[in-house]
Write an enzyme that holds these catalytic residues in place. Structure first.
Site, mmCIF file in Angstrom:
data_model
loop_
_atom_site.group_PDB
_atom_site.id
_atom_site.type_symbol
_atom_site.label_atom_id
_atom_site.label_comp_id
_atom_site.label_asym_id
_atom_site.label_seq_id
_atom_site.Cartn_x
_atom_site.Cartn_y
_atom_site.Cartn_z
ATOM 1 N NE ARG A 51 -4.158 1.750 2.341
ATOM 2 C CZ ARG A 51 -4.274 2.677 3.299
ATOM 3 N NH1 ARG A 51 -3.358 2.752 4.263
ATOM 4 N NH2 ARG A 51 -5.302 3.504 3.310
ATOM 5 C CB ILE A 93 -5.883 5.585 -0.589
ATOM 6 C CG1 ILE A 93 -5.677 4.073 -0.669
ATOM 7 C CG2 ILE A 93 -5.168 6.150 0.622
ATOM 8 C CD1 ILE A 93 -4.199 3.656 -0.860
ATOM 9 C CB SER A 94 -10.737 2.646 0.577
ATOM 10 O OG SER A 94 -11.385 3.177 -0.547
ATOM 11 C CD GLN A 95 -11.021 1.939 7.975
ATOM 12 O OE1 GLN A 95 -11.944 2.706 7.670
ATOM 13 N NE2 GLN A 95 -10.968 1.300 9.113
#
Ligand code: SAH
Length: 216
Positions: free
Chosen positions: A36, A62-64
């Protein structure tokens, strides 16, 4: 600067995902393969392995990671599937999908995000992702139908063109609801005669916006 996705960080990252409900080993395996840290720039990159959404360019996020894991798990991607993702953002979710699917089409309304994600996919050798700069609320009619569709921005209702581009037997996962209140993650299954809708959990995403974003 991040020190990368070393073994300790990876173990902690996977432990957190599991403890938040990501149990599917194929999904965990795919997330283990994607660093990530590559998808986040600047001062936030040192927080890449924490389970939180982070800012990216163009005012997006950016998503969790646990939400990425739960959405991917709900999508139940099969190795031969052609998957459409609406909302490329950083490209992280598309990279995770690329390890599970035959082919991933991902689209973002911000040309800059689409361009940067495309370069990153090339850099890390993810050759089964095709990236488009377009309004994804219309889907990608030239490449439809899709076995799976994942939308990572919230609409008030599932967009009609996306429902139309879902193959019979296919699954779509998307957040629905007003942009600044709590939204629901829903799963839509297409049958011979119609659609089934299932509510999965509350989530919070940036809104699905019609039209192209301005170039930046
Ligand atoms: N999946 C991303 C996070 C997405 S954030 C990741 O893994 O990082 C939501 C993204 O949806 C933003 O990048 C935003 O530009 C995009 N978006 C919003 N409305 C859109 C639309 N109509 N078509 C395509 N992309 C859209």
């Amino acid at each position: 600067m991040t020190e990368g996705f070393d073994a300790d960080r990876k173990m902690q990252f996977l432990f957190t995902l599991r403890s938040r409900g990501v149990k599917d080993n194929r999904v965990l395996g795919a997330m283990e393969k994607v660093d990530r840290g590559r998808f986040i720039r600047g001062i936030f990159s040192e927080r890449a392995y924490e389970d939180m959404p982070l800012p990216i360019a163009c005012g997006q996020t950016i998503s969790q990671p646990s939400v990425v894991g739960l959405m991917t798990q709900a999508l139940n991607v099969q190795p031969r599937d052609k998957v459409l993702e609406v909302g490329t953002g950083s490209g992280y979710q598309a990279a995770v999908l690329s390890h599970l699917a035959r082919r991933v089409y991902t689209v973002d309304r911000h040309p800059r995000l689409a361009r940067e994600a495309k370069t990153l996919f090339e850099d890390i050798g993810l050759v089964n992702i095709t990236t488009f700069a377009a309004d994804g609320s219309h889907g990608l009619p030239d490449h439809a139908p899709f076995e799976r569709i994942l939308v990572t921005a919230a609409a008030e209702d599932p967009p009609g063109p996306l429902l139309a581009q879902l193959k019979t037997g296919g699954i779509m996962v998307l957040p629905v609801g007003q942009s600044d209140t709590v939204q629901s993650l829903i799963r839509v299954r297409r049958h011979e005669t119609g659609f089934d809708y299932e509510e999965l959990r509350p989530v919070r995403f940036v809104p699905l916006v019609e039209g192209m974003g301005k170039e930046s």
